[in-house]
Design a protein around this motif. Sequence first.
Motif, PDB file in Angstrom:
ATOM      1  N   ARG A  16       0.848  -1.103  -0.073  1.00  0.00           N
ATOM      2  CA  ARG A  16       0.110  -0.031   0.033  1.00  0.00           C
ATOM      3  C   ARG A  16       0.630   1.283  -0.068  1.00  0.00           C
ATOM      4  N   ALA A  17       1.799   1.226   0.880  1.00  0.00           N
ATOM      5  CA  ALA A  17       2.745   2.339   0.721  1.00  0.00           C
ATOM      6  C   ALA A  17       3.429   2.561  -0.563  1.00  0.00           C
ATOM      7  N   ASP A  18       3.905   1.492  -1.287  1.00  0.00           N
ATOM      8  CA  ASP A  18       4.529   1.626  -2.364  1.00  0.00           C
ATOM      9  C   ASP A  18       3.682   2.209  -3.558  1.00  0.00           C
ATOM     10  N   LEU A  19       2.334   1.672  -3.451  1.00  0.00           N
ATOM     11  CA  LEU A  19       1.219   2.230  -4.447  1.00  0.00           C
ATOM     12  C   LEU A  19       0.857   3.408  -4.170  1.00  0.00           C
ATOM     13  N   ILE A  20       0.629   3.999  -2.917  1.00  0.00           N
ATOM     14  CA  ILE A  20       0.361   5.341  -2.708  1.00  0.00           C
ATOM     15  C   ILE A  20       1.324   6.283  -3.050  1.00  0.00           C
ATOM     16  N   ALA A  21       2.874   5.821  -3.000  1.00  0.00           N
ATOM     17  CA  ALA A  21       3.981   6.707  -3.607  1.00  0.00           C
ATOM     18  C   ALA A  21       3.823   6.737  -5.094  1.00  0.00           C
ATOM     19  N   TYR A  22       3.423   5.564  -5.914  1.00  0.00           N
ATOM     20  CA  TYR A  22       3.299   5.803  -7.164  1.00  0.00           C
ATOM     21  C   TYR A  22       2.126   6.916  -7.504  1.00  0.00           C
ATOM     22  N   LEU A  23       1.109   6.651  -6.919  1.00  0.00           N
ATOM     23  CA  LEU A  23      -0.118   7.438  -7.287  1.00  0.00           C
ATOM     24  C   LEU A  23       0.394   8.944  -6.892  1.00  0.00           C
ATOM     25  N   ARG A  24       1.133   9.197  -5.922  1.00  0.00           N
ATOM     26  CA  ARG A  24       1.534  10.477  -5.461  1.00  0.00           C
ATOM     27  C   ARG A  24       2.257  11.234  -6.647  1.00  0.00           C
ATOM     28  N   HIS A  25       3.151  10.446  -7.335  1.00  0.00           N
ATOM     29  CA  HIS A  25       3.800  10.961  -8.291  1.00  0.00           C
ATOM     30  C   HIS A  25       3.356  10.705  -9.636  1.00  0.00           C
ATOM     31  N   ALA A  26       1.941  10.304  -9.897  1.00  0.00           N
ATOM     32  CA  ALA A  26       1.514   9.967 -11.088  1.00  0.00           C
ATOM     33  C   ALA A  26       1.287  11.124 -11.844  1.00  0.00           C
ATOM     34  N   ASN A  27       1.040  12.231 -11.214  1.00  0.00           N
ATOM     35  CA  ASN A  27       0.504  13.555 -11.876  1.00  0.00           C
ATOM     36  C   ASN A  27       1.827  13.929 -12.648  1.00  0.00           C
ATOM     37  N   ASP A  28       2.793  13.538 -12.105  1.00  0.00           N
ATOM     38  CA  ASP A  28       3.960  14.013 -13.192  1.00  0.00           C
ATOM     39  C   ASP A  28       4.320  13.205 -14.405  1.00  0.00           C
ATOM     40  N   SER A  29       3.459  12.515 -14.564  1.00  0.00           N
ATOM     41  CA  SER A  29       3.468  11.328 -15.840  1.00  0.00           C
ATOM     42  C   SER A  29       3.090  11.971 -16.792  1.00  0.00           C
ATOM     43  N   ALA A  30       3.504  11.646 -18.192  1.00  0.00           N
ATOM     44  CA  ALA A  30       3.069  12.332 -19.508  1.00  0.00           C
ATOM     45  C   ALA A  30       1.424  12.048 -19.487  1.00  0.00           C
ATOM     46  N   GLU A  31       0.928  10.970 -19.037  1.00  0.00           N
ATOM     47  CA  GLU A  31      -0.304  10.513 -19.247  1.00  0.00           C
ATOM     48  C   GLU A  31      -1.215  11.504 -18.383  1.00  0.00           C
ATOM     49  N   CYS A  32      -0.862  12.009 -17.381  1.00  0.00           N
ATOM     50  CA  CYS A  32      -1.658  12.964 -16.487  1.00  0.00           C
ATOM     51  C   CYS A  32      -1.369  14.325 -17.036  1.00  0.00           C
ATOM     52  N   ARG A  33      -0.228  14.591 -17.269  1.00  0.00           N
ATOM     53  CA  ARG A  33       0.253  16.123 -17.928  1.00  0.00           C
ATOM     54  C   ARG A  33      -0.676  16.346 -19.148  1.00  0.00           C
TER      55      ARG A  33
END
Length: 134
Positions: free
Chosen positions: A110-127
């Motif tokens: 869960r901690a790793d998943l949340i860390a991934y989701l926290r940084h997902a906004n920096d992905s090209a997909e989200c940008r």
Amino acid sequence: MSMRRSWLASALALVIASAAQSAPDQRRGEQVYARCMACHALAYDRVAPRHCSLLGRRAGSVPGFAYSQAMKSSRITWDEKTLDWFLARPMKAVPGTTMTYDGVPDAKDRADLIAYLRHANDSAECRSLGPSHR
């Protein structure tokens, strides 16, 4: 004195190694996120709502997504603490949710998943969504 320094050096190395192992790993979190992709995507709604800009968002608030009344009424704002709580046992956390996945029982996952989701906004997909649609 030399023996004491050696012991201190060993103890320090152990503490550093332990901290490194317990720190959330967003790369590993991306692997955990693969489990979520049966229903979710980062940038678009599927059977479940998108995850771009998840942190800080009110549960049940993605425009146009048909949430359960339980999720819309939950009054949850997603942050690391609420995500950890919810992901551990979603159906128990929000009785009546339409999310049928049993959750992520392992705290490190869960901690790793949340860390991934926290940084997902920096992905090209989200940008690519632009700030008003994330």
